[in-house]
Write an enzyme that holds these catalytic residues in place. Structure first.
Site, PDB file in Angstrom:
ATOM      1  N   HIS A 109      70.434 -51.158  73.941  1.00  0.00           N
ATOM      2  CA  HIS A 109      68.996 -51.210  73.665  1.00  0.00           C
ATOM      3  C   HIS A 109      68.664 -50.379  72.416  1.00  0.00           C
ATOM      4  CE1 HIS A 109      64.669 -50.254  75.002  1.00  0.00           C
ATOM      5  NE2 HIS A 109      64.708 -51.535  74.713  1.00  0.00           N
TER       6      HIS A 109
ATOM      7  N   GLU B 271      70.242 -55.051  70.993  1.00  0.00           N
ATOM      8  CA  GLU B 271      68.827 -55.453  70.918  1.00  0.00           C
ATOM      9  C   GLU B 271      68.154 -54.504  69.952  1.00  0.00           C
ATOM     10  OE1 GLU B 271      64.476 -54.952  72.162  1.00  0.00           O
ATOM     11  OE2 GLU B 271      66.053 -53.476  71.874  1.00  0.00           O
TER      12      GLU B 271
ATOM     13  N   ASP C 197      64.190 -54.018  67.441  1.00  0.00           N
ATOM     14  CA  ASP C 197      62.807 -54.469  67.239  1.00  0.00           C
ATOM     15  C   ASP C 197      62.534 -54.656  65.747  1.00  0.00           C
ATOM     16  OD1 ASP C 197      62.009 -53.791  70.102  1.00  0.00           O
ATOM     17  OD2 ASP C 197      62.720 -51.851  69.367  1.00  0.00           O
TER      18      ASP C 197
ATOM     19  N   HIS D 160      60.246 -49.778  66.223  1.00  0.00           N
ATOM     20  CA  HIS D 160      59.615 -50.148  67.500  1.00  0.00           C
ATOM     21  C   HIS D 160      58.103 -49.955  67.493  1.00  0.00           C
ATOM     22  CE1 HIS D 160      58.216 -49.489  71.650  1.00  0.00           C
ATOM     23  NE2 HIS D 160      59.130 -50.386  71.985  1.00  0.00           N
TER      24      HIS D 160
ATOM     25  N   GLU E 175      64.300 -58.682  68.716  1.00  0.00           N
ATOM     26  CA  GLU E 175      62.960 -58.683  69.334  1.00  0.00           C
ATOM     27  C   GLU E 175      61.916 -58.678  68.225  1.00  0.00           C
ATOM     28  OE1 GLU E 175      61.712 -55.638  72.199  1.00  0.00           O
ATOM     29  OE2 GLU E 175      59.663 -56.363  71.909  1.00  0.00           O
TER      30      GLU E 175
END
Ligand code: G3P
Ligand code: MG
Length: 249
Positions: free
Chosen positions: A10, A37, A39, A52, A112
């Site tokens: 993450h 993953e 952002d 993020h 993401e």
């Protein structure tokens, strides 16, 4: 059946490195992770970067919104000291830099799409166009495509238009009643949801519908085993230091 990696680092390196930086991606790699993953958000000059929060202040010094800041200014900022002083050389990477890094190291990506409020469609469009162009390059054409995901349907709609061949996942804090309509409209391949709000019943429903199901952010192996028993296919974790091998079979 889940066709992607089952355990995903993450924000790059979970709790072991400053999130969404190349230091984090390198850390994930060093811990054996080949799935990540992160952002992605647009700057004022429409450059997608890995970050993020919509507003500066937590991981980099500042008070502005990312969408009101120029990329060249953001790239100068120390994005590591908030985490630990020895990471003061870490910077916010551009999306392209992350694509390059992951492609070079064979890391599968869940991108993401994290638009600032009001920039949903344009973020989806630009991220998808850049991804499409990147994968058109012959060097990378054999690599598995990333998976786009977003909480924002408008971002996924725009991504679908710009790069229909890149698969999409819907992210929900809690899976709503409308999930099947959303899946149909976006032609999504997976649902990503907060494990804290998932029930065994809902997991079963999603799996029965033939969807892939992944949970964030799962930082405990016993919890992961229980979710796995419910049918959950994959986990985003901050605890990249745990021994996930028993979950991989
Ligand atoms: O993509 C899964 C997870 O990262 C969604 O929540 O807030 O950590 O981006 P967040
Ligand atoms: Mg995320």
């Amino acid at each position: 059946m889940w066709t992607y990696p089952k355990v995903i680092a993450h924000r790059g390196g979970g709790v072991l490195a400053p999130e969404n930086t190349l230091t984090a991606f390198q850390c994930g790699l060093d811990w054996g992770f080949r799935a990540v993953e992160f952002d992605v958000m647009l700057t004022k000059d429409l450059i997608p970067i890995a970050i993020h929060d919509e507003k500066l202040g937590r991981t980099v010094v500042g008070k502005e919104r990312v969408c009101n800041s120029l990329a060249q200014d953001l790239f100068q900022l120390d994005a590591g000291s908030w985490f630990a002083p020895e990471f003061s050389n870490s910077r916010l990477p551009g999306y392209l830099q992350v694509l390059e890094f992951c492609a070079q190291h064979g890391i599968w990506m869940n991108v993401e799409i994290k638009p600032a409020h009001g920039f949903e469609a344009i973020t989806g469009k630009i991220v998808a166009e850049i991804t499409h162009d990147f994968y058109q390059q012959t060097n990378y054409s054999s690599m598995q495509l990333p998976l786009f995901s977003s909480f924002k349907l408008d971002a996924l709609r725009a991504a679908k238009l710009a790069a229909p061949n890149v698969p999409r996942a819907l992210i929900y804090k809690r899976i709503p009643n409308s999930w099947q309509e959303d899946v149909r409209e976006l032609n999504a391949v997976a649902l990503h949801t907060n494990h804290k709000n998932l029930t065994a019943k809902m997991a079963k429903k999603v799996k029965r519908a033939g969807m892939q199901l992944a949970c964030y952010t799962v930082n405990n192996l016993d919890r992961a085993r229980m979710l796995s028993h419910w049918g959950v296919d994959a986990f985003f974790t901050d605890r990249i230091d745990l021994d996930w091998r028993s979950l991989l079979c």
